[in-house]
Design an enzyme around this catalytic site. Structure first.
Site, PDB file in Angstrom:
ATOM      1  N   ARG A 267      63.621  70.988  12.667  1.00  0.00           N
ATOM      2  CA  ARG A 267      63.138  71.139  14.298  1.00  0.00           C
ATOM      3  C   ARG A 267      64.562  71.900  14.923  1.00  0.00           C
ATOM      4  NH1 ARG A 267      63.147  65.991  17.437  1.00  0.00           N
ATOM      5  NH2 ARG A 267      60.915  65.881  16.994  1.00  0.00           N
ATOM      6  N   TYR A 268      65.913  71.864  14.635  1.00  0.00           N
ATOM      7  CA  TYR A 268      67.013  72.180  15.496  1.00  0.00           C
ATOM      8  C   TYR A 268      67.431  72.665  13.879  1.00  0.00           C
ATOM      9  CZ  TYR A 268      66.100  68.327  18.323  1.00  0.00           C
ATOM     10  OH  TYR A 268      65.675  67.815  19.617  1.00  0.00           O
TER      11      TYR A 268
ATOM     12  N   ARG B  27      70.701  71.462  12.391  1.00  0.00           N
ATOM     13  CA  ARG B  27      70.544  70.861  11.506  1.00  0.00           C
ATOM     14  C   ARG B  27      69.456  70.480  10.923  1.00  0.00           C
ATOM     15  NH1 ARG B  27      70.619  69.996  16.603  1.00  0.00           N
ATOM     16  NH2 ARG B  27      70.108  68.369  17.803  1.00  0.00           N
TER      17      ARG B  27
ATOM     18  N   CYS C  53      62.151  50.962   3.825  1.00  0.00           N
ATOM     19  CA  CYS C  53      63.394  50.300   4.949  1.00  0.00           C
ATOM     20  C   CYS C  53      63.196  49.168   3.993  1.00  0.00           C
ATOM     21  CB  CYS C  53      62.652  50.228   6.102  1.00  0.00           C
ATOM     22  SG  CYS C  53      62.312  51.803   7.366  1.00  0.00           S
TER      23      CYS C  53
ATOM     24  N   CYS D 285      60.317  47.583  11.407  1.00  0.00           N
ATOM     25  CA  CYS D 285      60.275  47.072  12.676  1.00  0.00           C
ATOM     26  C   CYS D 285      58.832  47.293  13.250  1.00  0.00           C
ATOM     27  CB  CYS D 285      61.035  48.539  13.844  1.00  0.00           C
ATOM     28  SG  CYS D 285      62.876  48.358  13.159  1.00  0.00           S
TER      29      CYS D 285
ATOM     30  N   CYS E 181      58.303  50.967  14.713  1.00  0.00           N
ATOM     31  CA  CYS E 181      58.630  51.705  14.035  1.00  0.00           C
ATOM     32  C   CYS E 181      57.578  53.243  14.648  1.00  0.00           C
ATOM     33  CB  CYS E 181      58.956  52.024  12.702  1.00  0.00           C
ATOM     34  SG  CYS E 181      58.663  53.027  11.928  1.00  0.00           S
TER      35      CYS E 181
ATOM     36  N   ARG F 115      57.713  55.911  12.635  1.00  0.00           N
ATOM     37  CA  ARG F 115      57.200  56.589  11.821  1.00  0.00           C
ATOM     38  C   ARG F 115      56.291  55.285  10.293  1.00  0.00           C
ATOM     39  NH1 ARG F 115      62.756  59.021  10.813  1.00  0.00           N
ATOM     40  NH2 ARG F 115      62.387  60.989  11.109  1.00  0.00           N
TER      41      ARG F 115
ATOM     42  N   ASP G 258      58.692  55.592  21.659  1.00  0.00           N
ATOM     43  CA  ASP G 258      57.630  56.516  20.968  1.00  0.00           C
ATOM     44  C   ASP G 258      56.163  56.053  20.993  1.00  0.00           C
ATOM     45  OD1 ASP G 258      59.660  58.992  20.958  1.00  0.00           O
ATOM     46  OD2 ASP G 258      60.433  58.315  19.027  1.00  0.00           O
TER      47      ASP G 258
ATOM     48  N   ASP H 237      61.952  61.503  22.798  1.00  0.00           N
ATOM     49  CA  ASP H 237      61.394  62.429  22.210  1.00  0.00           C
ATOM     50  C   ASP H 237      60.375  63.300  22.817  1.00  0.00           C
ATOM     51  OD1 ASP H 237      60.984  64.133  19.913  1.00  0.00           O
ATOM     52  OD2 ASP H 237      62.771  62.429  18.390  1.00  0.00           O
TER      53      ASP H 237
ATOM     54  N   LYS I 136      64.202  66.129  21.482  1.00  0.00           N
ATOM     55  CA  LYS I 136      65.245  65.208  21.951  1.00  0.00           C
ATOM     56  C   LYS I 136      65.394  65.691  23.404  1.00  0.00           C
ATOM     57  CE  LYS I 136      66.279  62.073  18.578  1.00  0.00           C
ATOM     58  NZ  LYS I 136      65.105  62.853  17.456  1.00  0.00           N
TER      59      LYS I 136
HETATM   60  C1  LIG Z   1      66.341  63.575  16.128  1.00  0.00           C
HETATM   61  C2  LIG Z   1      65.922  63.817  15.422  1.00  0.00           C
HETATM   62  C3  LIG Z   1      67.121  65.687  14.542  1.00  0.00           C
HETATM   63  C4  LIG Z   1      68.704  64.413  15.386  1.00  0.00           C
HETATM   64  O1  LIG Z   1      69.043  65.044  16.847  1.00  0.00           O
HETATM   65  P1  LIG Z   1      70.405  64.610  17.381  1.00  0.00           P
HETATM   66  O2  LIG Z   1      70.644  64.671  18.756  1.00  0.00           O
HETATM   67  O3  LIG Z   1      71.293  65.845  16.658  1.00  0.00           O
HETATM   68  O4  LIG Z   1      70.798  63.584  17.118  1.00  0.00           O
HETATM   69  C5  LIG Z   1      67.383  66.420  14.008  1.00  0.00           C
HETATM   70  N1  LIG Z   1      65.559  67.042  13.726  1.00  0.00           N
HETATM   71  C6  LIG Z   1      65.378  66.014  14.185  1.00  0.00           C
HETATM   72  C7  LIG Z   1      63.616  66.428  13.843  1.00  0.00           C
HETATM   73  C8  LIG Z   1      65.429  64.636  15.275  1.00  0.00           C
HETATM   74  O5  LIG Z   1      63.741  63.748  15.601  1.00  0.00           O
END
Ligand SMILES: *Cc1c(COP(=O)(O)O)cnc(C)c1O
Length: 352
Positions: free
Chosen positions: A91-92, A95, A104, A108, A111, A113, A272, A309, A316
């Site tokens: 998504r980002y 990362r 798991c 939870c 959860c 997911r 969520d 989120d 987020k």
């Molecule tokens: C939460 C999340 C992250 C990590 O986000 P940070 O703000 O760096 O902790 C990375 N990718 C996705 C898809 C997420 O939902």
């Protein structure tokens, strides 16, 4: 019971006094839909005589889970929107999330997911891992790989070690982060070889999910201590949950307890809207009030960021109260006047 003292089946709940036998069928239908597991360490913390026990409330199934509201979704944060390959969410830019397993150690009931975790055979195949690794290797902008799931520490040290070996071979991966509940809910899993398996060329960070101060048992403290001593920096994430931790004293005790164990509170998540989780909702105004109450009263290093989120995969964002309010016009020109609220609630004029 499956393993010593662990709860895996509806009959185990009845045997532990956590469920009346005449409700077993009803709860059986919940568990057919959303997986059940409570580790021995967490099961031991539950007081069966307390109908409001905060540990039971997180992990013991409830018939209300089958009531799905119109604003609830099976993928509330939009993992699917950014699926780059099976088990990989990108998504980002810098990362990715890599989910080697959908299992798991504990499930939870809130959860996000919950529709995708806990089913047998839910592990990535060798070929799927290869494809995920190839995606990362081909993109030099990927600085960090976040192992989540499921819970990556369900896998043995040997299997995690093999996965980390592959990531270590990608020079641009400089950080690997594990999102897990294991050091808290199954601290015995963190053995002598675990920290050594995790220490690598890249920095390995760990984010533990903890929701209530009572989860920080002596055994959990020892497991966390072993990891931090071995050079694994630790952060925590907490979900704000009605009836579990939506009181100032509880959050304060939790965040202080974490810092005492050398864990930095990272995120407080607004819940969520996963299916059947309405009983855990806390209004955002209440979340802000709780966070404002901690500011000034709790050491800065123990303050997490309150985040939402955005449904649909939009990411987020921090949603704590904004202490700055613009006054009048002109702030675009860099000569703005602002009103700023201090930790004690006092309001001050400021220019910046
Ligand atoms: C939460 C999340 C992250 C990590 O986000 P940070 O703000 O760096 O902790 C990375 N990718 C996705 C898809 C997420 O939902």
């Amino acid at each position: 019971m499956s393993r010593d003292g662990e709860i895996r089946r509806v009959e185990d709940l009845v045997a532990r006094g956590l469920l009346d036998a005449d409700r077993a069928d009803e709860i059986g239908r919940v568990v057919d839909r959303f997986a059940l597991a409570i580790t021995a360490d967490m099961a031991r913390l539950i007081d069966p005589a307390d109908p409001e026990d905060p540990i039971a409330r997180q992990f013991v199934p409830d018939p209300a889970e089958l009531e799905v509201r119109a604003d609830e979704a099976d993928d509330p944060i939009g993992d699917g929107t950014h699926a780059a390959a099976p088990g990989l969410t990108h998504r980002y830019r810098d990362r990715v999330l890599l989910k080697p397993t959908h299992l798991c150690r504990i499930y939870c009931r809130f959860c996000f997911r919950r529709d995708r975790v806990g089913h047998a055979g839910e592990e990535l195949s060798e070929a799927e891992i290869e494809a995920a690794i190839a995606h990362v290797a081909a993109r030099p902008e990927i600085f960090e790989v976040i192992l989540t799931g499921g819970d990556p520490l369900v896998l043995s040290d040997r299997r995690i070690g093999r996965l980390l070996d592959r990531l270590e071979a990608i020079p641009h991966v400089e950080v690997v982060r594990l999102h897990t509940r294991v050091p808290v809910v199954d601290p015995g899993r963190i053995g002598a070889t675990t920290a050594a398996t995790l220490r690598r060329r890249f920095a390995t960070w760990m984010v533990i999910h903890v929701d209530h101060p009572r989860e920080l048992t002596e055994a959990a403290a020892a497991a966390i201590g072993r990891l931090v001593d071995a050079g694994i920096p630790m952060l925590s994430q907490t979900t704000l949950l009605a009836g579990v931790n939506d009181r100032a004293e509880v959050l304060e005790a939790l965040f202080r307890g974490l810092v005492r164990l050398r864990v930095k509170p990272y995120y407080l998540h607004h819940l969520d809207r996963a299916e059947g989780t309405a009983r855990y909702r806390v209004p955002v105004a209440r979340g802000r009030e709780l966070m404002n109450g901690l500011r000034g009263r709790l050491t800065g290093i123990a303050q997490p960021v309150y985040v939402l989120d955005i449904p649909g995969g939009h990411g987020k964002v921090p949603i704590g109260a904004d202490p700055l309010e613009p006054v009048g016009e002109g702030r675009e020109a860099g000569t703005g006047r602002w009103r700023v609220t201090a930790p004690d609630g006092g309001v001050h004029d400021w220019e910046g």
